[in-house]
Structures are given as C-alpha cells and as structure tokens.
Design a protein around this motif. Structure first.
Motif, PDB file in Angstrom:
ATOM      1  N   GLY A 190      -7.881   2.880  -4.957  1.00 48.11           N
ATOM      2  CA  GLY A 190      -8.708   2.890  -3.757  1.00 48.11           C
ATOM      3  C   GLY A 190     -10.117   3.390  -3.965  1.00 48.11           C
ATOM      4  N   LYS A 232     -13.832  -1.267   2.370  1.00 43.00           N
ATOM      5  CA  LYS A 232     -13.003  -1.968   3.336  1.00 43.00           C
ATOM      6  C   LYS A 232     -13.923  -2.754   4.271  1.00 43.00           C
ATOM      7  CE  LYS A 232      -9.749   0.430   5.295  1.00 43.00           C
ATOM      8  NZ  LYS A 232      -8.996   1.306   6.250  1.00 43.00           N
ATOM      9  N   SER A 250       0.814  -1.214   0.000  1.00 40.89           N
ATOM     10  CA  SER A 250       0.000   0.000   0.000  1.00 40.89           C
ATOM     11  C   SER A 250       0.844   1.259   0.000  1.00 40.89           C
ATOM     12  CB  SER A 250      -0.928   0.017   1.220  1.00 40.89           C
ATOM     13  OG  SER A 250      -1.690   1.222   1.246  1.00 40.89           O
ATOM     14  N   ASP A 285      -5.416  -5.273   5.264  1.00 39.97           N
ATOM     15  CA  ASP A 285      -6.843  -4.950   5.142  1.00 39.97           C
ATOM     16  C   ASP A 285      -7.485  -5.836   4.072  1.00 39.97           C
ATOM     17  OD1 ASP A 285      -6.811  -2.948   7.034  1.00 39.97           O
ATOM     18  OD2 ASP A 285      -6.698  -1.293   5.580  1.00 39.97           O
ATOM     19  N   ASN A 287      -1.300   4.006  -0.083  1.00 42.27           N
ATOM     20  CA  ASN A 287      -2.526   4.776   0.126  1.00 42.27           C
ATOM     21  C   ASN A 287      -2.816   4.776   1.623  1.00 42.27           C
ATOM     22  OD1 ASN A 287      -5.348   5.439   0.457  1.00 42.27           O
ATOM     23  ND2 ASN A 287      -5.651   5.061  -1.724  1.00 42.27           N
ATOM     24  N   GLU A 288      -2.875   5.947   2.225  1.00 46.67           N
ATOM     25  CA  GLU A 288      -3.027   6.047   3.674  1.00 46.67           C
ATOM     26  C   GLU A 288      -4.361   5.512   4.182  1.00 46.67           C
ATOM     27  OE1 GLU A 288      -4.589  10.714   3.750  1.00 46.67           O
ATOM     28  OE2 GLU A 288      -2.572  10.200   4.499  1.00 46.67           O
ATOM     29  N   LYS A 289      -5.334   5.336   3.291  1.00 50.89           N
ATOM     30  CA  LYS A 289      -6.639   4.831   3.712  1.00 50.89           C
ATOM     31  C   LYS A 289      -6.655   3.304   3.840  1.00 50.89           C
ATOM     32  CE  LYS A 289      -9.251   8.628   1.585  1.00 50.89           C
ATOM     33  NZ  LYS A 289     -10.286   8.989   0.577  1.00 50.89           N
ATOM     34  N   PHE A 290      -5.648   2.641   3.291  1.00 49.89           N
ATOM     35  CA  PHE A 290      -5.611   1.179   3.299  1.00 49.89           C
ATOM     36  C   PHE A 290      -4.248   0.705   3.795  1.00 49.89           C
ATOM     37  CE2 PHE A 290      -8.539   2.543   0.001  1.00 49.89           C
ATOM     38  CZ  PHE A 290      -9.676   1.777   0.265  1.00 49.89           C
TER      39      PHE A 290
END
Length: 328
Positions: A99, A104, A74, A83, A76-79
């Motif tokens: 993303g 999620k 990753s 996860d 991407n800070e959201k994932f």
C-alpha cells in the motif's frame, strides 16, 4: 495460489526497441500477509522515458511503468476490494503491494469512463505539462511558445495551458493528422516537421516577434534550431529528448553557449516528481478546465496485455495521438 504475467527485460535495447528485447513470463504470487493488497491491472501506461530508464536494469528485471489497478483482495484497512489505485507496478497483470506509494483514485474525479486519464491528463503526463510549463516557463499573456511533439501526451496539454494563459502557441507534430488535431485544440500555428522545407524558416515565419518560451520534448537538431531564434530572457523547459533515446552514439550538436549567454536564456531540465506533493492541486485545476471544455485530451488505446510492447514501440514511430495506454 495466484499467477501473474509480466514482461521482463531479455536484453538491453540497442537502437529502436525490438520485441525480442522483452519476454512475458509467469510468476506465482504467495498468499497475502497482513497489510497487503492484491491488485489487478486495468489500464497500463507506456511512455518514452521507459526507453532510457531501462538502461539501469538488467536482464530478468520487470519492465517499469505505472498502471491503474483494481484491488481484488485486501488485508490492508486503507484499501477495500473494488478500490482503484495508481501504482508503479510495471508491466504486469497482478501485483501484491503493502500500500505504500499508492494513490487511491478519487471516484468523484475519475469516473469509470475515464479511469485511464489517471495515466494521462490527470496523471504523470498532465502533471509534467502543468508544472514543467507553468513553473519553468513562467508564461505571460501575449508571449509566444513553441512546443515540439505537440500532439503527444504532454505537448498537447502544454499548448492548451498556454492558450488558457493567453499565449500564442506554435506546435510541431509528425503527421498531417496530428497537425489537424492540435489546430483543433486551439494552437495558433501547427506544422508537420516531416514535410516542411526548413525548420528555421518556418519558425521565423510563425514567430515574427521571436520566441519567448520553448517546451522541448525532442532535443537534437530541433533544439539547436530553436535556441538562436529566442528572445532575450527566453525560457526553455527541457522535458525530454526522444530524438536521442535510440541512438547508440551521442550526436555532435551545435555549440550554443554564446547564444545562451548573450540572450540571457534560462534553460532547465526537470523530472516531474520534484512537485509530487503538489500533483493534487494540478489535477484539481486541470479537471476544472476539462469540465469547462477548455482542456481536451486524446488517448491511443491498445487492447490487450499481450500487445503492450507494440504500444511501447509505437511511441518511437509516432503512432500515438495524445496519451498511449493499454487496456489490460
């Protein structure tokens, strides 16, 4: 460099899908850019809608579909790595995504043992049953519902929701095993449509007070037979027409305009993504029913990405009981 495997369309399906209509190819994936993730398939879904939808695609295009995937890299800070996400990645083993349009998984709802349910009862088929039935059929306690392909991923859930709402449920399936399954789910009447002598007579016997609601996954002769037996102000939710998907020429059906007019029937087809923003509310309520043992589900699991086409083809020959999924 990472290598992914994927199924691509070799030639358009003619009649029942054939293994030669698709092929597995390898694809080299580039390094991740900022904001991207690399996801590896864990569970993949096969669904009847894929058959008609692939008419929109050309040779060389990736087979469409949804999967539960694990984030293995990753930027991407959201994932985070580890996860689990649900995405419309298609029939492929690894995917790079920015993303967008990914869900999620809430691990409090989806444990490791039922991650696959995010493709079934707590996924698109579950939402299809929930909204397609409750929003379009608007059930009232004591009413009678008829469900076709009642042992499938959607029909089996529809029937159980109807029972939760106090309705009488009559289901049809394609084998004695499936009939036993839906009876075990609480259906009031269940029949093997392949062995009954007359669908009309069976429906008249099973529904002595007429039919108030019809959840149709089949179309064709089944639809033509049910509609004249419906009560005034009956509601029909058209979810699918699997009997027609593999036909090379459309069938000539009954002319039912008079029936629809004089019985004042409400008939509506739907694509479940119209309620996409409300899917979480459906899953929350359905998960509550599962925990209370009011809602049960079954999955037919095919092992191995290389066997994915077999799982797909089996949908059209009745091999699946409940949701068909592939374990990568």
């Amino acid at each position: 460099m990472t290598t992914a495997r994927k199924y691509v369309l070799e030639s358009q399906f003619q009649g029942e899908p054939k293994r030669s209509d698709v092929k597995i190819v390898e694809e080299k994936l580039p390094p991740l850019n900022d904001g991207e993730i690399l996801a590896e398939a864990v569970w993949l879904s096969v669904d009847p809608y894929m058959r008609p939808y692939m008419r929109r695609f050309k040779a060389g295009d990736t087979m469409i579909g949804t999967q539960v995937a694990k984030v293995i890299e990753s930027k991407n800070e959201k994932f985070a790595v580890g996860d689990y996400v649900v995405g419309a990645f298609g029939w492929r083993t690894k995917t790079i995504s920015n993303g967008e349009k990914l869900s999620k998984l809430d691990r409090s709802m989806y444990t490791d043992k039922k991650l696959s349910s995010a493709l079934g009862v707590l996924g698109m088929p579950g939402a299809t049953a929930y909204f397609g039935f409750l929003e379009l059929c608007t059930p009232k306690a004591g009413e009678t519902l008829v469900v076709s392909t009642a042992a499938g991923a959607v029909g089996s859930i529809v029937g159980q929701i109807a029972k939760i709402k106090g309705c009488r449920v009559v289901g049809f399936a394609g084998s004695d095993e499936k009939v036993g399954y839906i009876k075990g789910l609480g259906f009031d009447e269940a029949y093997n449509y392949k062995t009954i002598t007359s669908l009309k007579e069976t429906l008249q016997k099973a529904c002595p007070k007429g039919i108030d609601m019809f959840f149709d996954n089949v179309g064709g002769d089944f639809y033509d037979t049910v509609l004249p037996l419906m009560n005034e102000f009956g509601r029909v939710s058209i979810c699918g027409c699997i009997s027609q998907y593999n036909l090379e020429k459309p069938e000539q059906g009954a002319r039912l305009s008079g029936t629809i007019l004089f019985k004042q029937l409400k008939i509506e087809g739907f694509i479940v993504h119209r309620w996409l923003a409300r899917w979480p509310e459906a899953f929350k309520e359905m998960n509550g029913w599962i925990e209370k043992d009011q809602l049960k589900y079954n999955e037919t699991v095919t092992e191995g990405f290389d066997n994915m086409f077999d799982a797909f083809a089996g949908l059209f020959t009745g091999k699946n009981l409940g949701k068909a999924v592939v374990k990568a």
